[in-house]
Design an enzyme around this catalytic site. Sequence first.
Site, PDB file in Angstrom:
ATOM      1  N   ASN A   1       0.673  -1.326   0.166  1.00 40.27           N
ATOM      2  CA  ASN A   1      -0.052   0.116  -0.060  1.00 40.27           C
ATOM      3  C   ASN A   1       1.086   1.236   0.024  1.00 40.27           C
ATOM      4  O   ASN A   1       0.208   2.270   0.455  1.00 40.27           O
ATOM      5  CB  ASN A   1      -0.944  -0.202   1.044  1.00 40.27           C
ATOM      6  CG  ASN A   1      -0.343  -0.186   2.552  1.00 40.27           C
ATOM      7  OD1 ASN A   1       0.952  -0.261   2.573  1.00 40.27           O
ATOM      8  ND2 ASN A   1      -0.824   0.276   3.716  1.00 40.27           N
TER       9      ASN A   1
ATOM     10  N   ASP B   1       5.102 -16.138  14.315  1.00 39.01           N
ATOM     11  CA  ASP B   1       5.769 -15.974  15.655  1.00 39.01           C
ATOM     12  C   ASP B   1       4.751 -15.912  16.848  1.00 39.01           C
ATOM     13  O   ASP B   1       3.893 -15.253  16.500  1.00 39.01           O
ATOM     14  CB  ASP B   1       6.611 -14.523  15.623  1.00 39.01           C
ATOM     15  CG  ASP B   1       8.097 -14.721  15.625  1.00 39.01           C
ATOM     16  OD1 ASP B   1       8.730 -15.191  16.574  1.00 39.01           O
ATOM     17  OD2 ASP B   1       8.999 -14.556  14.637  1.00 39.01           O
TER      18      ASP B   1
ATOM     19  N   GLU C   1      12.831 -21.125  19.658  1.00 45.12           N
ATOM     20  CA  GLU C   1      14.134 -20.401  19.858  1.00 45.12           C
ATOM     21  C   GLU C   1      14.738 -20.704  21.153  1.00 45.12           C
ATOM     22  O   GLU C   1      14.409 -20.095  22.220  1.00 45.12           O
ATOM     23  CB  GLU C   1      13.930 -18.863  19.529  1.00 45.12           C
ATOM     24  CG  GLU C   1      15.418 -18.174  19.236  1.00 45.12           C
ATOM     25  CD  GLU C   1      15.137 -16.785  19.795  1.00 45.12           C
ATOM     26  OE1 GLU C   1      16.164 -15.861  19.412  1.00 45.12           O
ATOM     27  OE2 GLU C   1      14.231 -16.104  20.465  1.00 45.12           O
TER      28      GLU C   1
HETATM   29  C1  NOJ Z   1      14.314 -12.923  19.662  1.00 42.16           C
HETATM   30  C2  NOJ Z   1      13.854 -12.401  18.493  1.00 42.16           C
HETATM   31  O1  NOJ Z   1      14.402 -13.163  17.561  1.00 42.16           O
HETATM   32  C3  NOJ Z   1      14.462 -11.060  18.575  1.00 42.16           C
HETATM   33  O2  NOJ Z   1      14.317 -10.306  17.192  1.00 42.16           O
HETATM   34  C4  NOJ Z   1      13.615 -10.174  19.504  1.00 42.16           C
HETATM   35  O3  NOJ Z   1      14.325  -9.058  19.688  1.00 42.16           O
HETATM   36  C5  NOJ Z   1      13.619 -11.154  20.984  1.00 42.16           C
HETATM   37  N1  NOJ Z   1      13.560 -12.529  20.799  1.00 42.16           N
HETATM   38  C6  NOJ Z   1      12.819 -10.498  21.943  1.00 42.16           C
HETATM   39  O4  NOJ Z   1      11.583 -10.902  21.460  1.00 42.16           O
END
Ligand code: NOJ
Length: 533
Positions: A26, A101, A256
């Site tokens: 956009n 995420d 992660e």
């Molecule tokens: C891991 C994420 O990949 C990163 O980008 C973020 O700043 C931190 N976690 C906090 O959420």
Amino acid sequence: MERENKVWWKNAVGYQIYIRSFSDSNNDGIGDLKGITNRLDYIKSLGVSFIWICPFYDSPMDDNGYDVRNYYKVDKSYGKMTDLEKLIREAHARDIKVVIDLVLNHTSDENEWFVKSEKKVEPFTDFYVWKDGKVVDGKLCPPNNWVSFFSGPAWKYSEKRKQYYLKIFSNKMPDINYENETAFSEMEKVIDYFGELNVDGFRVDAIAHIGKDLTFADAKNIKKTYKSFSNLPNTHEYLKRFNRAFARNNMVTMGELGGDPTKQDLIKYTTQKELDMIFSFEHTNIFTKNHMINRKALFKALKYKEGLSDSNGWSVLFWLNHDYPRLISKIRNVCDPKNAQICLAGLMYMLKGTPIIYNGEEIGMENYQFKKPSDFKDVNAKMIFENTDNIDEAFNNLKETTRDHSRTIMQWDGSKNAGFSEVKPWSYVNENYKKCNVEKAMKNKDSILNHYMQLLNIRNSVGQELIDAKYRLWMKGAVIGYSIDTISQIIEVVANLGEKEKKLKLNGETLYSNMNIADNLKPYQIVIAKRNK
Ligand code: NOJ
């Protein structure tokens, strides 16, 4: 789309999208959900079977969306919930699954849960980690010596509540307290909500940190205070409960796992039915300060990742993400960086595990040239400057390491703003965009893009067999390789990571090589061959 194939992700290739920098539909200078939908055919053409989209939730954008204000709302710069629904439908129509995420460790301080918690409105009073300060020499100080991942103390004082809250990332990202039932039940509702929307899974952000040392004692090692909030037994406990919510929605999870987990820690996450796939970071140390490859470290890292997939676990195979500089820039001093990147890609993505390519990696996007401290946009960089006495040293370090490198604008073509947007983008466009862009790379048979497509094509054609294959990794001088023993064939992957030619002895049919096959492996040549058993 059918959801029965529970382990589809073991034979899949992912593509990570940093939404803010990917594609702007956009023309407001910010990437968005419709922008991703518009690029699905390109993504499909890479050989990708799922996408992972970085946070698109409503957010004040202190950390570009990892600070979530409202989990049930799409940020207005990214579109609306209906755009997400359409993206999911369009992706599924192309046989591409959608992973998003999920931020469980913290929220934004503007989230209404925090606003209520700060005012002690029940049942939110203990939703976050609140502690009284300590008085030292008549001065009010944080409850302990824990340090934030983004630098400076891990605590922030709230004038309203007259207490400190824990925030292991930025000041605006308060940590959630999972000793609190409301915190659990609210987050379970979030998981169910996206399950209902047909999202296929989550990349679970910062998940190693959801459990804290509940004594809140000072950490003994001041350089490693993160150990007090990383990979602790209560993290596993909490995750087991979350896993029930993931499972009832048939959603895959990739966690992660930062904070220096041991191999034992990592194995626990998958074998104890907490997460499906794990992101571990040992491979990030294979690059020398001089921007070359440390081959021994590389061999060790490949072995480690493959080993994790062998112990009833499953590794995510990746070279970079939105928190790391660009891959080709990390190895810019080798004699042939382009082919060196192709070697690294081939070695990593043929391992046992699930490859994820980071947007821009496939065209060899490079680091940006930052000239002064105020050039950085990332909150992490800003906090480093706030907490240092040596700005020059911090700048020299950040010039190489800043997360802003991987967040520059995706280079689609040679037109203004690299085809990302008609207006000036929120982040930088690398100067090299006229040479390095998707359109150009598509037309060049020998581009990194075309090599990635060939590699992913091979990976996809044997992916199912790799799941139960036996791997044997070896290293001889500068040459690193492995044989993959599958039910029907032996596949050999061999790469010369040195700057001199090496003898090549491979029998069978060549599936792929980035250079002409001769008697010798040229510097940074990689060959994949197969023979029937
Ligand atoms: C891991 C994420 O990949 C990163 O980008 C973020 O700043 C931190 N976690 C906090 O959420």
